[in-house]
Scaffold this active site. Structure first.
Site, PDB file in Angstrom:
ATOM      1  N   HIS A 249     -28.494  51.113 -52.220  1.00  0.00           N
ATOM      2  CA  HIS A 249     -27.729  50.333 -51.242  1.00  0.00           C
ATOM      3  C   HIS A 249     -28.215  50.539 -49.811  1.00  0.00           C
ATOM      4  CE1 HIS A 249     -25.653  54.205 -51.610  1.00  0.00           C
ATOM      5  NE2 HIS A 249     -25.157  54.020 -50.392  1.00  0.00           N
ATOM      6  N   ASP A 250     -28.614  51.751 -49.467  1.00  0.00           N
ATOM      7  CA  ASP A 250     -29.021  52.024 -48.086  1.00  0.00           C
ATOM      8  C   ASP A 250     -30.520  52.240 -47.947  1.00  0.00           C
ATOM      9  OD1 ASP A 250     -26.601  51.738 -46.796  1.00  0.00           O
ATOM     10  OD2 ASP A 250     -26.037  53.848 -46.992  1.00  0.00           O
ATOM     11  N   LYS A 253     -32.309  51.945 -44.563  1.00  0.00           N
ATOM     12  CA  LYS A 253     -32.130  52.913 -43.474  1.00  0.00           C
ATOM     13  C   LYS A 253     -33.399  53.680 -43.143  1.00  0.00           C
ATOM     14  CE  LYS A 253     -27.158  53.811 -43.696  1.00  0.00           C
ATOM     15  NZ  LYS A 253     -26.112  54.837 -43.966  1.00  0.00           N
ATOM     16  N   HIS A 278     -30.071  47.202 -41.513  1.00  0.00           N
ATOM     17  CA  HIS A 278     -30.603  47.921 -42.675  1.00  0.00           C
ATOM     18  C   HIS A 278     -30.457  47.150 -43.987  1.00  0.00           C
ATOM     19  CE1 HIS A 278     -26.470  49.550 -43.447  1.00  0.00           C
ATOM     20  NE2 HIS A 278     -26.888  49.685 -44.689  1.00  0.00           N
ATOM     21  N   HIS A 302     -24.097  44.814 -49.696  1.00  0.00           N
ATOM     22  CA  HIS A 302     -23.057  45.840 -49.804  1.00  0.00           C
ATOM     23  C   HIS A 302     -22.249  46.038 -48.529  1.00  0.00           C
ATOM     24  CE1 HIS A 302     -26.189  48.298 -47.928  1.00  0.00           C
ATOM     25  NE2 HIS A 302     -25.280  49.225 -47.693  1.00  0.00           N
ATOM     26  N   HIS A 303     -22.578  45.322 -47.451  1.00  0.00           N
ATOM     27  CA  HIS A 303     -21.729  45.350 -46.249  1.00  0.00           C
ATOM     28  C   HIS A 303     -21.082  43.995 -45.977  1.00  0.00           C
ATOM     29  CE1 HIS A 303     -22.206  49.407 -44.774  1.00  0.00           C
ATOM     30  NE2 HIS A 303     -23.507  49.341 -45.002  1.00  0.00           N
TER      31      HIS A 303
END
Length: 395
Positions: A249-250, A253, A278, A302-303
């Site tokens: 998900h990240d 980053k 990101h 996911h955000h």
């Protein structure tokens, strides 16, 4: 009669070839288990509903260290469903195992009770009690074929109608070749799959290396996402895939400066804009590989919020990919439970209160898919156990 048997055996062999061809076509996108493979193959050979074939089949394999033989008996239930026995084990030095080894050395063996024994009752002594218990009816004939490959084994087919014949043995030998080949292929695919999952886990760890609790966080998010997907009744392939893809998900980053990721206190507007990039970076990093489709959907979505107030594209409702909706809820739960540079960890009860009532950052009704939120409350105890088990395991 011989012509009829030949035609039947040809049809069964053709069915096995079609199954092999389909499996090879699907091999890049389908991960099958040995049990699924057995059911597919056995369904083509077992007798029932007017088809010629054995009433039961015993598949047995030897452990790699040679210490034990393990197998199961399969037969048709109501002429349609393949049913299996409990696992049957026996010592490789037992008389039954010796008989199997002797049979395997001969490629295949066709035995009808009247050819070798004085009575059907005496013939039963040849067979393992576990096999006889599942076959139920007295065994009147059998054919044995060996399964070659890295895991040696044998197929023993029981109770053909009338007499077991060499035509039947030809079909059984074809099945042994199919099972041996596809099991080898399945093992190779499994090894490749493990390498693939290890690689993306390494990438996920590298992308979050600057933040605290990285290893535990990505493992927990995987488990939360898998639990949600499974309890929503989603297909097993989706459940398995999201259970290792949620950790991505990240991934974006990696392109955000560490000074921003680890900053204590609030971010200014410019820093927040960089953070909000990101998901786009993650989508770019994961590229267009079909194998990474779920991971890519998670990274980009996911955000996003259910009411359209999220980022980066303000997607709304079911326009948000399902994998992204699942990963969002999993990530928020773990973020609430975890220590960060800007906050202390919350208890499970405190996190539940926020999922019910919200706080300054989380609005449950606006941010989460309502079906997912309902599922979460049904299995919240599983989330608590996942957090606690990984927290203890890796602390």
């Amino acid at each position: 009669m011989s012509l009829e048997l030949c035609e039947m055996s040809l049809k069964q062999t053709q069915d096995l070839l079609r199954l092999t061809d389909q499996t090879l076509q699907d091999i890049c996108c389908k991960r099958f288990t040995s049990e699924e493979l057995y059911v597919e193959v056995l369904g083509k050979v077992l007798g029932g509903k007017g088809r010629r074939g054995p009433s039961s089949i015993f598949l047995v394999f030897q452990e790699h260290d040679g210490s034990l033989c393990r197998g199961r008996v399969f037969h048709m239930k109501e002429g349609a469903l393949v049913e299996r026995s409990e696992e049957i084990t026996f010592d490789p030095l037992s008389s039954y195992a010796v008989n199997l080894v002797h049979a395997q050395e001969q490629e295949n063996v066709v035995v009808n009770w009247a050819d070798r024994y004085e009575s059907i009752e005496a013939f039963q002594d040849y067979f393992h009690p576990g096999v006889k218990g599942f076959v139920v009816s007295p065994i009147t004939n059998f054919i044995t074929c060996r399964i070659s490959g890295e895991t040696p084994g044998a197929i023993i087919a029981f109770n053909y109608p009338g007499r077991a014949t060499n035509y039947d043995a030809d079909v059984l030998r074809s099945m042994a070749v199919v099972i041996g080949s596809l099991l080898t292929l399945s093992d190779e695919v499994s090894a490749t799959e493990k390498a693939f999952i290890y690689t993306i886990e390494t990438l996920a760890r590298a992308c979050e290396a600057a933040e605290e609790d990285t290893g535990r966080h990505i493992l927990r998010v995987n488990r939360y996402a898998g639990a949600l997907a499974a309890n929503m009744g989603l297909p097993i392939d989706f459940v398995e895939t999201i259970s290792y893809s949620a950790q991505m998900h990240d991934v974006g980053k990696i392109k955000v400066p560490t000074s921003i990721l680890l900053k204590e206190g609030s971010l200014n507007d410019q820093e927040m804009e960089q953070i909000k990039m990101h998901p786009i970076y993650g989508e770019q990093i994961l590229g267009d590989s079909p194998r990474l489709r779920i991971a890519r959907e998670i990274a980009i979505a996911h955000h996003e919020n259910w009411d359209g107030s999220g980022y980066p594209y303000q997607l709304k409702g079911e326009n948000i990919p399902l994998a992204g909706r699942i990963a969002k809820l999993a990530d928020v739960y773990d973020a609430l439970r975890s220590k960060r540079s800007y906050k202390e960890p919350l208890s499970h009860e405190a996190a539940l209160a926020i999922f019910r009532n919200g706080d300054s950052r989380v609005n449950p009704q606006a941010h989460f898919d309502p079906v997912l939120l309902e599922t979460f409350f049904k299995i919240e105890h599983i989330f608590a156990k996942i957090y606690e088990s990984f927290d203890q395991k890796l602390s």
